[in-house]
Enzyme design. Sequence first.
Site, PDB file in Angstrom:
ATOM      1  CD  GLU A   1      43.700  45.893  38.933  1.00  0.00           C
ATOM      2  OE1 GLU A   1      42.588  46.287  38.564  1.00  0.00           O
ATOM      3  OE2 GLU A   1      44.499  46.573  39.568  1.00  0.00           O
TER       4      GLU A   1
ATOM      5  CB  ALA B   1      33.371  47.777  39.546  1.00  0.00           C
TER       6      ALA B   1
ATOM      7  CG  ASN C   1      37.918  44.601  32.646  1.00  0.00           C
ATOM      8  OD1 ASN C   1      38.946  44.213  33.161  1.00  0.00           O
ATOM      9  ND2 ASN C   1      36.721  44.309  33.130  1.00  0.00           N
TER      10      ASN C   1
ATOM     11  CD  GLU D   1      35.924  50.294  38.805  1.00  0.00           C
ATOM     12  OE1 GLU D   1      36.963  50.117  38.142  1.00  0.00           O
ATOM     13  OE2 GLU D   1      35.881  50.168  40.044  1.00  0.00           O
TER      14      GLU D   1
ATOM     15  CG  HIS E   1      40.437  52.960  37.118  1.00  0.00           C
ATOM     16  ND1 HIS E   1      41.648  53.342  37.655  1.00  0.00           N
ATOM     17  CD2 HIS E   1      39.827  52.202  38.075  1.00  0.00           C
ATOM     18  CE1 HIS E   1      41.757  52.841  38.885  1.00  0.00           C
ATOM     19  NE2 HIS E   1      40.666  52.154  39.166  1.00  0.00           N
TER      20      HIS E   1
HETATM   21  N1  TRP Z   1      41.010  47.777  39.813  1.00  0.00           N
HETATM   22  C1  TRP Z   1      39.757  47.560  40.462  1.00  0.00           C
HETATM   23  C2  TRP Z   1      39.300  48.914  40.976  1.00  0.00           C
HETATM   24  O1  TRP Z   1      39.632  49.354  42.024  1.00  0.00           O
HETATM   25  C3  TRP Z   1      39.749  46.609  41.580  1.00  0.00           C
HETATM   26  C4  TRP Z   1      40.292  45.242  41.439  1.00  0.00           C
HETATM   27  C5  TRP Z   1      41.537  44.843  41.633  1.00  0.00           C
HETATM   28  C6  TRP Z   1      39.560  44.062  41.308  1.00  0.00           C
HETATM   29  N2  TRP Z   1      41.637  43.493  41.632  1.00  0.00           N
HETATM   30  C7  TRP Z   1      40.445  42.990  41.438  1.00  0.00           C
HETATM   31  C8  TRP Z   1      38.231  43.808  41.090  1.00  0.00           C
HETATM   32  C9  TRP Z   1      40.015  41.671  41.412  1.00  0.00           C
HETATM   33  C10 TRP Z   1      37.817  42.480  41.062  1.00  0.00           C
HETATM   34  C11 TRP Z   1      38.682  41.436  41.232  1.00  0.00           C
HETATM   35  O2  TRP Z   1      38.704  49.646  40.311  1.00  0.00           O
HETATM   36 ZN    ZN Z   2      40.218  51.366  41.037  1.00  0.00          ZN
END
Ligand code: TRP
Ligand code: ZN
Length: 877
Positions: free
Chosen positions: A127, A269, A272, A305, A308
């Site tokens: 991400e 974090a 995934n 997490e 999510h």
């Molecule tokens: N989606 C992650 C969260 O908030 C965060 C996230 C977005 C992330 N980009 C990232 C984590 C790049 C590590 C590296 O839960």
């Molecule tokens: Zn998040």
Amino acid sequence: MRDAEPHPVRLADYRPPAWLVDTVNLDVSLHPTATRVVSRLALRRNPKGEAGAPVVLDGDGLTLVRVALDGAPLAGGAYEATPEALILRAPPGDRFTLEIETLVDPTANTQLMGLYRSRGNYCTQCEPEGFRRITYFPDRSDVLAVYTVRIEANREEAPVLLSNGNLERNGPVPDTDRHYAIWHDPWPKPSYLFALVGGNLSKVPDHFVTASGKPVELGIYVEPGKETRATYAMDALKRSMRWDETAFGREYDLDVFNIVAVSDFNMGAMENKGLNVFNDKYVLASPETATDADYAGIEGVIAHEYFHNWSGNRVTCRDWFQLCLKEGLTVFRDQEFSSDQRSRPVKRISDVRLLKAAQFTEDAGPLSHPVRPETYREINNFYTATVYEKGAEVVRMLKTLLGEQGFRAGMDLYFERHDGDAATIEDFLAAFADATGRDLGQFAAWYSQSGTPRVTAHGSYDAAARTYRLDVRQETPPSALQPVKRPMVLPLAVGLLGPDGAELPLSLDDGRNVPRHVIEVTQAEQSFVFTGITERPVLSLNRGFSAPINLSTNLTDTDLVFLAAHDSDPFNRFDALQDLAFRLLKAGAAEGRLPDAGPLVEAARRLLADTALDPAFKAQALALPGENEIAREIGSNVDPDAVFKARRALRAVLADALAAPLATAYDAHAAGTAYSPDAAAAGRRALRNLTLDYLTASASPEALARAQAQYAGTDNMTDRFAALAVIVQHDTPARTEVLEDFYRRFVTDPLVIDKWLSLQAQIPEEGTLDRVKALTLLPVFSMANPNRVRALIGAFATANPTQFHRPDGKGHDFLVDVVLGLDAKNPQVAARMLSAFKTFRQLEPGRRASAERALRRVAETPGLSADVSDIASRSLS
Ligand code: TRP
Ligand code: ZN
């Protein structure tokens, strides 16, 4: 990635993908410098996409080895390949498989996006746009595919091989020193949720049975030797899984759920599917090495997490403009979880403190943007306090407006309707509107208008008419992109307190009562007349911080003292004390002399003596606002030294006036039994350590001796670090002694060394800049590790305003040097560090000019990453 992107991406330009991917078969052969990735994509033309469009797959720095179409090698002329794209201009029909082989070098990957190595282990971060650094793919969140992943690696180098979903098979590769594992994830997902891990890791196993009786195998993978430090994370995971079932009706949906802790990670974090990857800071804890705040952070991030899985994975985002759809909602969900696990009022107070410190400041400066931005140059720069924290506030307001049941009905409808979809904010709001029959058209402005609404509420009592009239005005500060802003929907929780502190029944002059004690402001100016009020009441407004606004009222100091003692809403009780403190601190900073602090002292004395109150709440209420918070309240022409002096002076006044009750509280909350991270025990430690801070304000030898005794005599990090922190504030021989002792004890423990670095970076003395520079040279420090950089450089730039904003500009210069050095290696972290300048416009002219020069020096450097150049140019705009 290296070059600033010339074209911004616009929400208005969204088009559905021309090609869809039904299945992905990945074959990844791990090698330190030449990992081979073979990807087989089942491509299908999207009937809803642009007719006749070519196949365009994203790449980022990729080395292509070969391409085959339906099994036959493709000749060079049949496709175009650059490191950034793979294009088939004349695809042979509407459905075919494409096989692509690429080579990637995980050891050379210092950006920590895509496939990289952390302490020798292989891991991925996709991400938002990291998958394209592994293989060519339509790397956008609205292309959902079913993944099957075969990983192969040297058995000794990477005995553990993990990917998303369920394990199908594993075993040795005959006649080699290698082995393989095949993972299959049955849930279609976007590429940003792909993950792969290979390495020498120990598994902490556990299991969970879902509400409907499905067994789930749980695993937390950590560096060998750290297993016992994952106990609390595992406990938090199981509590999260149960809570999502009861609070939101959401069950887990795979046979396994794995978490991997890694030491080099750009953020907290990553969610995934079935394989969360964590910054080890949010997994590893033991009483000797982690503070109460660390434990709370682990609980919150583990929950975040995990949650999510529904808010983000089962329902994902159509495009990155919709980021708050998953992040705001998931932050709201993790806040609610922690509130239920701990103390709701205390959690709310700390969330609002964070919101104001991070988001209100962001929204008041040049990096201000709506919760759903409409354009971006670099999406990595939009993982912001606005998207996360204000995004969560917007969800909270929906709940306040719709009530518990209406909110739950809307959530249920949203999950039911959009399961398997890549959804939008419009979809989200429509679910609530349809479930409750409520028009949310005006409410939607919370997603599109930037800025914190300024609200003034003026209350007046009419004894003859027995009415209390509340006149409310709202205005959201205009911005360049949005010079005219519409009125917002503000759900304001309200109470009127009688002279004895009792809550008065509320009814409005139009005969309505006030459902759930919430009035809804929808206009720029609006009045509410409460009837049947027989004595002058005291107003308690925006209870629980029900709307994220800057509120000013005509409450007097006496009213605030009254609220601090009597309000049935704990948040406003806290806020009344803070307001009293802000009034003094602002005046103190402006005039160089504190006004009479009598009312605050008396309010604080009463609070301290109130044995019915939760110690954690007392600790929050008695903690003075920080320097950054005071600067934010002042708003313009800020002199950080004046702020610092005013705060020190007020702390001394309180410490002096309350010396006896503070000492009593310190002794009364002494550590008794063995350390436990639970909220009640943590609250007692918080109060005791806050009293220690006051008691050492004068730096008297007895007080420092007490801190030293606590430092040496404790078995837990919370109390040891709190003692260290107060000792280090004073330039005495004890400072050097305890810093050296702490270093010796924990030199092999990077997460603890981060605390040591961070603390020194925050010493408000002129020598700190040189100290920070010296610390960067120590072997325990590394610019390649984001946690070290944030602990030392980040703390200096964001938590030491007098030294970062030194009048000679050397603090600013230092940050610029760091950012420019880091940019070539890790642009994401470099950009984060640079955003420490986001409040520079509120500074007095001299420091403001220095910050501006520093930002210009960045902006004028050739070859910047898109990340850093975007922050520099927006900061200067
Ligand atoms: N989606 C992650 C969260 O908030 C965060 C996230 C977005 C992330 N980009 C990232 C984590 C790049 C590590 C590296 O839960
Ligand atoms: Zn998040």
